[in-house]
Enzyme design. Structure first.
Site, short mmCIF file in Angstrom:
data_model
loop_
_atom_site.label_atom_id
_atom_site.label_comp_id
_atom_site.label_asym_id
_atom_site.label_seq_id
_atom_site.Cartn_x
_atom_site.Cartn_y
_atom_site.Cartn_z
N ARG A 156 -12.60 -34.39 -33.74
CA ARG A 156 -12.56 -35.07 -32.46
C ARG A 156 -11.61 -34.29 -31.57
O ARG A 156 -10.48 -34.00 -31.96
CB ARG A 156 -12.07 -36.51 -32.63
N GLU A 190 -24.85 -44.32 -31.13
CA GLU A 190 -24.82 -42.85 -31.16
C GLU A 190 -24.92 -42.36 -32.59
O GLU A 190 -24.49 -43.04 -33.51
CB GLU A 190 -23.52 -42.33 -30.56
N LYS A 209 -23.51 -40.39 -35.59
CA LYS A 209 -22.14 -40.06 -36.01
C LYS A 209 -22.14 -38.63 -36.53
O LYS A 209 -22.78 -38.31 -37.52
CB LYS A 209 -21.67 -41.03 -37.10
N PHE A 239 -18.91 -37.02 -25.64
CA PHE A 239 -19.13 -38.46 -25.60
C PHE A 239 -18.80 -39.04 -24.23
O PHE A 239 -19.42 -39.98 -23.79
CB PHE A 239 -18.25 -39.19 -26.62
#
Length: 133
Positions: free
Chosen positions: A28, A21, A23, A118
């Site tokens: 988060r 993926e 970054k 995600f």
């Protein structure tokens, strides 16, 4: 909450069980989404909802399409993008520190945040067991 953490390695993993993926540097956080509320919660359990009204508005725009899946919890990165592959960490930090509602609303228009999901951690209120580790 079980959040994925990076693991240091000198070798590039190979195999079907690995995914790669982009970054994105940001915050988060998880989105806790029910029919009654949408909340952004940081990995440190800080409520980020008030600082990112554009994220709540975007979820509300989608809500009628996903009502059968609610409640759900998404895991991802909240970021301000310079382009499709580059986040601006300075801007997301600035947004996270804002306290004045008017200033937050102006910043949301000037440099809106994006949520890069995600993982889907819960759907219909049930934890999902088949997920990326």
């Amino acid at each position: 909450m079980d959040i994925m953490k990076p693991i240091a390695s000198e070798d590039i993993p190979i195999g079907k069980e690995w995914t790669y993926e982009v970054k994105y540097d940001g915050f988060r956080c998880t989105i806790h989404w029910t029919a009654e509320s949408i909340r952004l919660i940081s990995k440190n359990n800080k409520d980020l909802t008030a600082n990112f009204p554009e994220m709540i508005a975007a979820c509300q725009d989608l809500q009628t399409k996903i009502i059968p899946s609610l409640p759900l919890v998404l895991d991802g990165e909240l970021c301000v993008l310079n382009n499709s592959f580059q986040a601006n960490f300075g801007w997301i930090q600035k947004r996270g520190r804002l306290k004045n509602t008017g200033t937050i609303e102006k910043a949301a228009i000037q440099r809106p945040a994006t949520y890069m999901a995600f993982d889907l951690l819960q759907e219909k209120g049930s934890p999902l067991f088949e997920r990326k580790s």
